[in-house]
Design an enzyme around this catalytic site. Sequence first.
Site, PDB file in Angstrom:
ATOM      1  N   ASN A   1      29.969  15.740 -28.679  1.00  0.00           N
ATOM      2  CA  ASN A   1      28.983  16.727 -28.247  1.00  0.00           C
ATOM      3  C   ASN A   1      28.962  17.909 -29.210  1.00  0.00           C
ATOM      4  O   ASN A   1      29.990  18.242 -29.792  1.00  0.00           O
ATOM      5  CB  ASN A   1      29.318  17.224 -26.841  1.00  0.00           C
ATOM      6  CG  ASN A   1      29.057  16.165 -25.784  1.00  0.00           C
ATOM      7  OD1 ASN A   1      28.116  15.379 -25.898  1.00  0.00           O
ATOM      8  ND2 ASN A   1      29.906  16.120 -24.768  1.00  0.00           N
TER       9      ASN A   1
ATOM     10  N   HIS B   1      27.979   8.802 -20.674  1.00  0.00           N
ATOM     11  CA  HIS B   1      28.141   8.127 -19.393  1.00  0.00           C
ATOM     12  C   HIS B   1      27.602   8.929 -18.217  1.00  0.00           C
ATOM     13  O   HIS B   1      27.809   8.552 -17.062  1.00  0.00           O
ATOM     14  CB  HIS B   1      29.624   7.807 -19.155  1.00  0.00           C
ATOM     15  CG  HIS B   1      30.529   9.002 -19.253  1.00  0.00           C
ATOM     16  ND1 HIS B   1      31.780   8.933 -19.803  1.00  0.00           N
ATOM     17  CD2 HIS B   1      30.354  10.295 -18.887  1.00  0.00           C
ATOM     18  CE1 HIS B   1      32.355  10.128 -19.767  1.00  0.00           C
ATOM     19  NE2 HIS B   1      31.498  10.958 -19.200  1.00  0.00           N
TER      20      HIS B   1
ATOM     21  N   HIS C   1      22.487  15.107 -21.319  1.00  0.00           N
ATOM     22  CA  HIS C   1      22.974  16.040 -20.308  1.00  0.00           C
ATOM     23  C   HIS C   1      21.854  16.736 -19.535  1.00  0.00           C
ATOM     24  O   HIS C   1      22.124  17.569 -18.670  1.00  0.00           O
ATOM     25  CB  HIS C   1      23.923  17.089 -20.907  1.00  0.00           C
ATOM     26  CG  HIS C   1      25.197  16.500 -21.407  1.00  0.00           C
ATOM     27  ND1 HIS C   1      25.980  17.112 -22.362  1.00  0.00           N
ATOM     28  CD2 HIS C   1      25.847  15.337 -21.090  1.00  0.00           C
ATOM     29  CE1 HIS C   1      27.048  16.364 -22.616  1.00  0.00           C
ATOM     30  NE2 HIS C   1      26.983  15.278 -21.853  1.00  0.00           N
TER      31      HIS C   1
END
Length: 463
Positions: free
Chosen positions: A157, A180, A216
Amino acid sequence: MANQNPKSKNLTITYIGGGSKGWAWGLMSDLAVEPELAGTVRLYDIDAESAQNNAIIGNRLSQRPDVVGNWTYEAVLSLSEALEGTDFVIISIVPGSLEEMRTDVHLPEEYGIYQSVGDTVGPGGLMRALRTIPIYTDIAKHIERYAPEAWVINYTNPMTLCVRTLYAAFPGIKAFGCCHEVFGTQKLMAKMLTELHGEQDVKREDIKVNVLGINHFTWLDSATYQGRDLFPLYRDLSIQYAEEGFELRDKGHWMNSTFSSANRIHFDLFNKYGLIAAAGDRHLAEFMPLNWYLKDPETVKSWKFGLTTVDWRVKNKVQLLEKAGRLVRGEQEFELKETGEEGVKMIKALLGLGELATNVNLPNQGQLGGVPLGAVVETNALFSEASLRPVMAGTLPAAVNALVNRHVLNQETILEAALTKNKALALAAMLNDPLASSIPPDQATEMFNRMFEATKRYLPGWE
């Protein structure tokens, strides 16, 4: 399934960040129980000792009688050596140290900005991106030179900007990003079916979803189970549990783990926008205005999720280092545990060992409407032999698309700022962020300058 590709038994996988005590151990575990793949894993890390320790751990694991995957682990000292002729590249690194992360996450608190993660958007995500983009530019150039045909799997990230940078530096790269977070939302719906509607043995893979958005900050406009539309059930769930919350684990677990939540933000966003938000609450909160979910620690607590502190990460790192030492010395046995990640399944599909449809991060080729082409988006994609094709996901409703595009355009601004070493442009990105824009511009500018100075040693060539 019969092995269709002899290459699958003689693979070379390069792991950049090979000293990892999280993702690397997870890969070892997944490879250990996979009978159709074998080969060599090259471990490269700027912390050479950690990579060497992981090679010891991995090779000891491969010798166990309960392990079916035949793998040799090698620690290598240079990125070029690690990449030469490799088939797959996995990238999972931490850009900077925990001290930089401490500044990312906690310095903004002096200005009233609380971040639950601090690695994707918000002030922390911006600074992390500025450190990461030069590293990923260098990695992409090395891949172009030493392994241009390799498939590249990113776990680092900020996911969107990592993948975006790889393509900016090497347009011909075959890279994609894995996350995930959508899996967690599928698990939430599986639990909904099991506990509230009497279904038995529902696996998260049984929940078929259409994924739209960015990492996200992903959304679902379709979710089915065995052909049954789950939106009416989810609507009832979001209303019934809007205040109480509905947890994947035992009730109240969110109070014991800053990685858990009661999914109240999930339900709040559904009730506001009519789509299922498909990331964890602690990530979703950071994409919204500050006073929605992150106004202060009391507000966070009222929404039943937590702030992941850097002190926790420091403590966890110490514990992992101690565990690594025990594994290297043979004082503790490596625990084989299914990670739930799909990296190995993706590798198998790309080798022709079946097909796989799952969510990934790729440059927008039109799979997500209403978002600029070339920007990295998260949708489903189909993996098959030597092929990765994004699934046409459609377009988000205008109200949600406006939320998503604000971040898409800001991430493009951050990329340009990093590539051109333009401090004024980086500041503009900070001022455009929903969290940072919630405080007066002069305070946001002061905060930016302090954060920039704290991370400047990772920004060669900047003023």
